[in-house]
Design a protein around this motif. Structure first.
Motif, PDB file in Angstrom:
ATOM      1  N   VAL A 126     -11.763   0.817   1.691  1.00 22.95           N
ATOM      2  CA  VAL A 126     -10.639   1.566   1.320  1.00 22.95           C
ATOM      3  C   VAL A 126     -10.550   1.371  -0.188  1.00 22.95           C
ATOM      4  N   ASN A 141     -12.872   4.887   3.565  1.00 21.69           N
ATOM      5  CA  ASN A 141     -11.723   5.758   3.668  1.00 21.69           C
ATOM      6  C   ASN A 141     -12.003   6.262   5.064  1.00 21.69           C
ATOM      7  N   CYS A 190       0.836  -1.165  -0.077  1.00 24.58           N
ATOM      8  CA  CYS A 190       0.004   0.221  -0.035  1.00 24.58           C
ATOM      9  C   CYS A 190       0.815   1.260  -0.150  1.00 24.58           C
ATOM     10  N   VAL A 219     -11.000  -3.819   0.194  1.00 24.37           N
ATOM     11  CA  VAL A 219     -10.354  -2.729  -0.498  1.00 24.37           C
ATOM     12  C   VAL A 219     -10.961  -2.847  -1.752  1.00 24.37           C
ATOM     13  N   GLN A 222      -8.611   2.226  -3.723  1.00 26.10           N
ATOM     14  CA  GLN A 222      -7.007   2.160  -4.139  1.00 26.10           C
ATOM     15  C   GLN A 222      -6.885   2.569  -5.560  1.00 26.10           C
ATOM     16  N   ALA A 256      -6.443  -5.904   4.431  1.00 26.62           N
ATOM     17  CA  ALA A 256      -7.705  -6.029   4.303  1.00 26.62           C
ATOM     18  C   ALA A 256      -7.870  -7.442   3.802  1.00 26.62           C
ATOM     19  N   ASP A 277     -11.280  -4.314   6.494  1.00 25.90           N
ATOM     20  CA  ASP A 277     -11.665  -3.667   5.584  1.00 25.90           C
ATOM     21  C   ASP A 277     -11.945  -4.293   4.273  1.00 25.90           C
ATOM     22  N   THR A 282      -1.087  -5.303   2.052  1.00 24.55           N
ATOM     23  CA  THR A 282      -2.677  -5.057   2.186  1.00 24.55           C
ATOM     24  C   THR A 282      -3.322  -5.807   3.198  1.00 24.55           C
ATOM     25  N   TYR A 298      -3.607   2.617   3.075  1.00 29.76           N
ATOM     26  CA  TYR A 298      -3.517   1.532   3.825  1.00 29.76           C
ATOM     27  C   TYR A 298      -4.909   1.047   4.295  1.00 29.76           C
ATOM     28  N   SER A 299      -5.046  -0.330   4.646  1.00 29.20           N
ATOM     29  CA  SER A 299      -6.247  -0.914   5.179  1.00 29.20           C
ATOM     30  C   SER A 299      -6.110  -1.670   6.253  1.00 29.20           C
ATOM     31  N   GLU A 300      -7.179  -1.928   6.967  1.00 29.22           N
ATOM     32  CA  GLU A 300      -6.958  -2.874   8.296  1.00 29.22           C
ATOM     33  C   GLU A 300      -7.809  -4.319   7.641  1.00 29.22           C
TER      34      GLU A 300
END
Lengths: 468, 468
Positions: free
Chosen positions: B77, B463, B40, B97, B79, B50, B95, B48, B90-92
């Protein structure tokens, strides 16, 4: 503001009136004929119906007045120079008008950064004159610049003749200060060209027609004052050649205007504005091409080379270059000579549409065709800022009812979507074009607009009759 | 997307996963290492997190996927090319993507109106190459143009080297299509330069870092492809002279870049990028000045006259004009030569601030002074797009902790408000600068930003960790 006036036309709420006067002083409030005698329309006398015009002297007074109105749930109408032609400054008897006319100081001009900090009530002409004295130029050029204010032109994202080079008002503003309908002060007065620190709030307010709040101050972006000025007046035999000529003109870095006049315009206006038109009549298109630059030798070379090549390529029938600044002004008088239109065409219905460039002639044909059966007597006058997609169209069918005017508007606007057009390029929606906007925007666009307005002015206290 | 991967890294919600795959087909979804192996961040490998990357193939799939996520209350999120340096991509682990990579078609290029309709996943370089073949030019110029996408550059309002002439991404976009966090499609894809028909919605989305929705398509504004190219490399003895030179350069209608390098930059980079620097060392400032035009004779004349006058006025110590296109590229390599910085300065902390032009040197002095006591070993490298107020500053104190980096950031940003500055000129806030933005924005600005986001994405699904 005399007591007599108040007796004949009492303010809407005497307690609000009292509290406003306590903020602004008596000279900050106009009532009675002092208020009603002000026209809200530059084209026809339209009295201010609001019982009170409040004129704050500074940002603190402005924020306090708006907070008071919000507390009293008092609808407000914002007025700048009242030169708008879409009814944005019209008011109702139960409105309070807020005028920025006393906030008319140019606070700072910075030569090194080519910026100025300007209060909303300053006229465009005053701003231009002040920065010119420092060797700088504010490029927004409007017929009404002597009266139109910076605040009004920000609210409406005013355009004019030089958009092709320097953009609309939006492109010439760096920072903004505004007061929301609940009195919240939003100060975002940076002088920076590049700033991606969060949402760029100036773009929220620019072009919002006062529906989010009142712009009180702005940082304007300036450019070096041009020192060379070239104007050519040319005639062209076909629309394809007009488009080809525009493409070539865009390669002139000094290009500052490309103003197309159709023969219906030229044959009416040219003989009136000048004893003899700049070029011979008999062609379908006439164009004023302007360059503003900074180097006499080089600018003259590229301007003349452009014209010579266009003549050699047979893109133009005839071309004449102004030999003096006086002649530059004369050529512009042809483009801006509206007296003949008013005299010969009144009453006429004026349009300010945008159309995709390759489709302009097809769009105009569609309009003429739509009108020819119901209104065989219709006459047209057509001109515009072609490089910006903006066509001004005047239509007359002689004396007519409001219903006829509305019907003609419907026909003119109904043809737009087929050609990627828009019902207003620069004048804005105001009160007059609301119904038509509703028909032409996509459902998603309307949803976003509704959400934005509800977020900024949930009670719809500011310019409640404007836009939608 | 293999079953094996799914076993090791199951999607967040198997029902949502199933419904998304039904929309996009299996090739539209990446999971497991196909997802996690994507970095990311362009500067350091950042997986990533996610569990799922969804890649819609068209606008219908995109809108349906977002509607599904909204129904499942699923954070998303967005991208683009993942070239942003502010952590916006950036993702958790919880998330989803959404990547626009499969929406990568240039749908139309219109030569007559100088516009193109482009899907969000098209790279800037692909767009530039396609329009160049038609004699047109998309002027946004970024180091990452081979990977950065139109959608990403719209979301971040990307800038680059030629903002002084053509503006940031914002100034080069005419229309936009986006999907809000609840799946509402907002189609506002006009090709018109002038259009005051309601709020100008593209400006809402441009620079919003994906916090209002996902941009799916845009109409870009093009300019004629320049045919002349001039690059000068000059040295200057004082900052006052740099500012005076900039003011004169602004009178060049062909000016396309004015890139200032401080001696700390030049002495580090020039010997590395070229065997011998373009001009002699020993001066405090070096500037790359570029012109892009359309008329060989006239452009050369004004470019050379400008340099001769500046030399005669003693604004420059030394000046050399590139004698070939190869030498133009060499001069640019000095400006863009970051290898020496990475090699000699790593680990360094990079800044992208904006400062009012007359205050730039005073600001840099304030930063050096603030750092000299706590970090006497600090070394700087300084360069930027001065005409746009944008200074890139690299600072190294050798290997350091996260707390030290944060402390240095605090010191660098704390000096900004005194000089009208901003913490990011072009890189944006992303996840990395949120805390600092909060400190620097006025309360009114924060209130408006909060209201706008709540209006567009009340559940904060898109986001959610970006900007504020």
């Amino acid at each position: 503001m005399a007591d007599d006036d108040m007796t004949t036309s009492p303010p809407l709420n005497s307690e609000l009136y009292k509290q406003i006067v306590a903020v602004t002083g008596p000279s900050g409030v106009l009532t009675g004929t002092d208020a009603s005698s002000r026209s809200c329309d530059p084209l026809c006398i339209t009295p201010t119906l609001a019982g009170m015009i409040v004129r704050p002297a500074d940002i603190e007074q402005l924020a306090r007045v708006i907070s008071l109105c919000a507390r009293f749930n008092q609808p407000m109408v914002v007025q700048g120079g009242r030169t708008g032609v879409a009814g944005g400054a019209y008011s109702e008897p139960d409105d309070v008008v807020i005028s920025l006319e006393r906030m008319n100081k140019i606070e700072d001009i910075c030569v090194a950064s080519q910026t100025a900090v300007v209060q909303a009530g300053v006229t465009i002409e005053a701003l231009q004159n002040a920065v010119q004295a420092q060797g700088l130029f504010y490029p927004i050029d409007l017929g009404s610049k002597g009266t139109a204010t910076l605040g009004g032109t920000i609210a409406t994202n005013a355009g004019g003749n030089r958009v092709i080079r320097w953009g609309m008002t939006r492109q010439n503003i760096l920072g903004i200060e505004a007061v929301l309908a609940d009195g919240t002060l939003v100060s975002s007065l940076g002088r920076l060209l590049k700033n991606n620190t969060g949402y760029d709030l100036k773009h929220l307010f620019i072009g919002s027609e006062g529906t989010f709040g009142v712009v009180s101050r702005a940082v304007v972006k300036l450019v070096p004052l041009p020192s060379t000025h070239y104007v050519a007046f040319v005639s062209v035999a076909s629309f394809d050649k007009v488009v080809a000529l525009l493409a070539r003109a865009r390669r002139l870095p000094i290009l500052s205007a490309f103003e197309v006049m159709w023969s219906d315009f030229y044959s009416l206006v040219a003989p009136d504005a000048l004893s003899k038109g700049p070029v011979a009549p008999g062609q379908p298109y006439y164009i004023l091409i302007e360059g503003l630059g900074y180097n006499e030798t080089a600018d003259q070379m590229i301007f003349n080379e452009f014209l010579e090549e266009a003549l050699a390529s047979e893109l133009m029938v005839d071309a004449v270059v102004a030999a003096s600044e006086k002649q530059c002004q004369d050529f512009w008088r042809v483009r801006e000579g509206t007296e003949a239109i008013v005299r010969e065409m009144s009453p006429f219905i004026a349009f300010d549409v945008s159309v995709e460039i390759p489709c302009v002639e097809a769009y105009l044909s569609a309009v003429r065709e739509a009108l020819c059966t119901p209104y065989p007597e219709a006459r047209f006058v057509t001109f515009g800022h072609l490089g910006d997609n903006n066509i001004h169209l005047g239509i007359t069918v002689g004396p007519h009812t409001h219903d006829v005017a509305h019907h003609i508007e419907q026909l003119v606007y109904a043809a737009l979507p087929r050609f990627g057009g828009a019902i207003t390029a620069e004048h804005g929606i105001g009160q007059f074009k609301k119904a038509f906007m509703k028909e032409q925007k996509s459902s998603g666009e309307k949803e976003v607009m509704r959400r934005m307005r509800a977020a900024m002015d949930p009670a719809r206290l500011i310019n409640r009759e404007v836009m939608f």
